[in-house]
Design a protein around this motif. Structure first.
Motif, mmCIF file in Angstrom:
data_model
loop_
_atom_site.group_PDB
_atom_site.id
_atom_site.type_symbol
_atom_site.label_atom_id
_atom_site.label_comp_id
_atom_site.label_asym_id
_atom_site.label_seq_id
_atom_site.Cartn_x
_atom_site.Cartn_y
_atom_site.Cartn_z
ATOM 1 N N TYR A 197 0.819 -1.203 0.000
ATOM 2 C CA TYR A 197 0.000 0.000 0.000
ATOM 3 C C TYR A 197 0.858 1.261 0.000
ATOM 4 O O TYR A 197 0.534 2.242 -0.659
ATOM 5 C CB TYR A 197 -0.902 0.041 1.243
ATOM 6 C CG TYR A 197 -2.205 -0.694 1.070
ATOM 7 C CD1 TYR A 197 -3.138 -0.276 0.142
ATOM 8 C CD2 TYR A 197 -2.497 -1.795 1.840
ATOM 9 C CE1 TYR A 197 -4.331 -0.953 -0.005
ATOM 10 C CE2 TYR A 197 -3.684 -2.476 1.697
ATOM 11 C CZ TYR A 197 -4.600 -2.045 0.766
ATOM 12 O OH TYR A 197 -5.784 -2.698 0.613
ATOM 13 N N ARG B 88 -8.402 0.524 -2.276
ATOM 14 C CA ARG B 88 -9.306 0.372 -1.124
ATOM 15 C C ARG B 88 -10.748 0.238 -1.567
ATOM 16 O O ARG B 88 -11.494 -0.574 -1.039
ATOM 17 C CB ARG B 88 -9.176 1.589 -0.201
ATOM 18 C CG ARG B 88 -8.140 1.426 0.842
ATOM 19 C CD ARG B 88 -8.278 2.514 1.879
ATOM 20 N NE ARG B 88 -6.952 2.880 2.314
ATOM 21 C CZ ARG B 88 -6.448 4.103 2.343
ATOM 22 N NH1 ARG B 88 -7.182 5.121 1.997
ATOM 23 N NH2 ARG B 88 -5.225 4.315 2.739
ATOM 24 N N ARG B 89 -11.151 1.062 -2.536
ATOM 25 C CA ARG B 89 -12.527 0.981 -3.029
ATOM 26 C C ARG B 89 -12.815 -0.378 -3.656
ATOM 27 O O ARG B 89 -13.888 -0.948 -3.467
ATOM 28 C CB ARG B 89 -12.792 2.094 -4.042
ATOM 29 C CG ARG B 89 -12.918 3.438 -3.397
ATOM 30 C CD ARG B 89 -13.282 4.499 -4.410
ATOM 31 N NE ARG B 89 -13.336 5.791 -3.751
ATOM 32 C CZ ARG B 89 -13.005 6.929 -4.324
ATOM 33 N NH1 ARG B 89 -12.597 6.945 -5.577
ATOM 34 N NH2 ARG B 89 -13.090 8.062 -3.673
ATOM 35 N N GLU B 90 -11.861 -0.887 -4.441
ATOM 36 C CA GLU B 90 -12.055 -2.196 -5.050
ATOM 37 C C GLU B 90 -12.165 -3.285 -3.990
ATOM 38 O O GLU B 90 -13.013 -4.172 -4.080
ATOM 39 C CB GLU B 90 -10.881 -2.511 -5.983
ATOM 40 C CG GLU B 90 -10.849 -1.663 -7.229
ATOM 41 C CD GLU B 90 -9.586 -1.877 -8.051
ATOM 42 O OE1 GLU B 90 -8.819 -2.814 -7.742
ATOM 43 O OE2 GLU B 90 -9.381 -1.110 -8.996
ATOM 44 N N ARG B 91 -11.314 -3.212 -2.980
ATOM 45 C CA ARG B 91 -11.347 -4.211 -1.922
ATOM 46 C C ARG B 91 -12.675 -4.137 -1.158
ATOM 47 O O ARG B 91 -13.275 -5.157 -0.840
ATOM 48 C CB ARG B 91 -10.178 -4.007 -0.967
ATOM 49 C CG ARG B 91 -10.191 -5.041 0.158
ATOM 50 C CD ARG B 91 -8.931 -5.052 0.928
ATOM 51 N NE ARG B 91 -7.916 -5.670 0.082
ATOM 52 C CZ ARG B 91 -6.623 -5.652 0.346
ATOM 53 N NH1 ARG B 91 -6.185 -5.050 1.404
ATOM 54 N NH2 ARG B 91 -5.767 -6.245 -0.453
ATOM 55 N N ARG B 92 -13.159 -2.939 -0.883
ATOM 56 C CA ARG B 92 -14.444 -2.790 -0.192
ATOM 57 C C ARG B 92 -15.589 -3.355 -1.025
ATOM 58 O O ARG B 92 -16.512 -3.969 -0.501
ATOM 59 C CB ARG B 92 -14.707 -1.329 0.144
ATOM 60 C CG ARG B 92 -13.869 -0.825 1.280
ATOM 61 C CD ARG B 92 -14.178 0.611 1.588
ATOM 62 N NE ARG B 92 -13.299 1.087 2.634
ATOM 63 C CZ ARG B 92 -12.947 2.348 2.789
ATOM 64 N NH1 ARG B 92 -13.423 3.270 1.984
ATOM 65 N NH2 ARG B 92 -12.141 2.707 3.759
ATOM 66 N N ALA B 93 -15.533 -3.103 -2.361
ATOM 67 C CA ALA B 93 -16.580 -3.640 -3.231
ATOM 68 C C ALA B 93 -16.548 -5.162 -3.232
ATOM 69 O O ALA B 93 -17.594 -5.816 -3.187
ATOM 70 C CB ALA B 93 -16.403 -3.106 -4.652
ATOM 71 N N ARG B 94 -15.347 -5.759 -3.253
ATOM 72 C CA ARG B 94 -15.238 -7.216 -3.194
ATOM 73 C C ARG B 94 -15.779 -7.747 -1.877
ATOM 74 O O ARG B 94 -16.505 -8.736 -1.840
ATOM 75 C CB ARG B 94 -13.777 -7.653 -3.363
ATOM 76 C CG ARG B 94 -13.304 -7.676 -4.790
ATOM 77 C CD ARG B 94 -12.027 -8.487 -4.943
ATOM 78 N NE ARG B 94 -11.048 -8.263 -3.893
ATOM 79 C CZ ARG B 94 -10.092 -7.345 -3.910
ATOM 80 N NH1 ARG B 94 -9.987 -6.533 -4.928
ATOM 81 N NH2 ARG B 94 -9.234 -7.238 -2.900
ATOM 82 N N MET B 95 -15.440 -7.076 -0.777
ATOM 83 C CA MET B 95 -15.909 -7.521 0.532
ATOM 84 C C MET B 95 -17.423 -7.402 0.628
ATOM 85 O O MET B 95 -18.091 -8.278 1.193
ATOM 86 C CB MET B 95 -15.229 -6.723 1.640
ATOM 87 C CG MET B 95 -13.755 -7.050 1.783
ATOM 88 S SD MET B 95 -12.878 -5.954 2.891
ATOM 89 C CE MET B 95 -13.650 -6.324 4.426
ATOM 90 N N ALA B 96 -17.987 -6.336 0.076
ATOM 91 C CA ALA B 96 -19.437 -6.154 0.118
ATOM 92 C C ALA B 96 -20.136 -7.235 -0.693
ATOM 93 O O ALA B 96 -21.162 -7.771 -0.276
ATOM 94 C CB ALA B 96 -19.819 -4.770 -0.398
#
Length: 186
Positions: free
Chosen positions: A13, A25-33
């Protein structure tokens, strides 16, 4: 201090520019969601390997978007309608009827106690008050010596439990049956 410097050198990072870090971070949050919502394209990590876009920048992973909800995340459906011209039940009546059904006192429902024997009837009373009366959450909360957010939590919880607990659904139906003849007689 040396350990922190070592971590900084190997942290993917911190090697990225700030805009790329934010995008990652946004991509990771979308994957987690999407995983949390049970997206159909989610494959557990032990089945296949998905490269992380931060650790493998040469292989960009597609952005996974959470599926659209088919129903609103929260709704209160009032299945009970009183007879034409009949008044709706009062909150005091609901408290008395639920207290009698669960063999507790009115003061127990209004008390700050949090035992299971008192909390569930209290939540059922708040649920019935919201679905059977036209009172607002703050007004129900004032009548039951609670905050409006406590009433909202109770309504959401009982609504969620009604989907999966047929015993609770039959208990609430019995309570409504006790209330309904009073409404039909007027």
């Amino acid at each position: 201090m040396q350990a922190i410097a070592t971590l900084v050198q190997h942290d993917p990072y911190l090697k990225l520019p700030s805009s790329d870090r934010i995008a990652a971070r946004r991509e990771r949050r979308a994957r987690m969601a999407s995983r949390a919502l049970g997206a159909p394209d989610f494959v557990p990590a032990d089945k296949t390997f998905r490269p992380d876009p931060i650790l493998h920048p040469s292989k960009p992973a597609p952005i996974e978007v959470a599926p659209a909800f088919k129903e609103p995340w929260f709704s209160i459906v009032c299945e009970y309608e009183p007879a034409a011209g009949a008044p709706r039940p009062r909150i005091d009546e609901l408290i008395r009827i639920v207290a009698r059904r669960y063999n507790i006192t009115r003061d127990d429902i209004l008390s700050p106690r949090r035992t299971h024997a008192v909390v569930r009837p209290r939540q059922i009373t708040m649920y019935l008050a919201k679905t059977l009366t036209l009172k607002s959450l703050p007004e129900i909360g004032r009548r039951m010596d609670r905050d409006h957010t406590s009433v909202l939590h109770a309504v959401r919880k009982i609504t969620r439990l009604l989907r999966f607990d047929p015993a609770l659904a039959s208990e609430i139906a019995e309570i409504i049956e006790v209330i309904q003849p009073k409404q039909d007689a007027i």
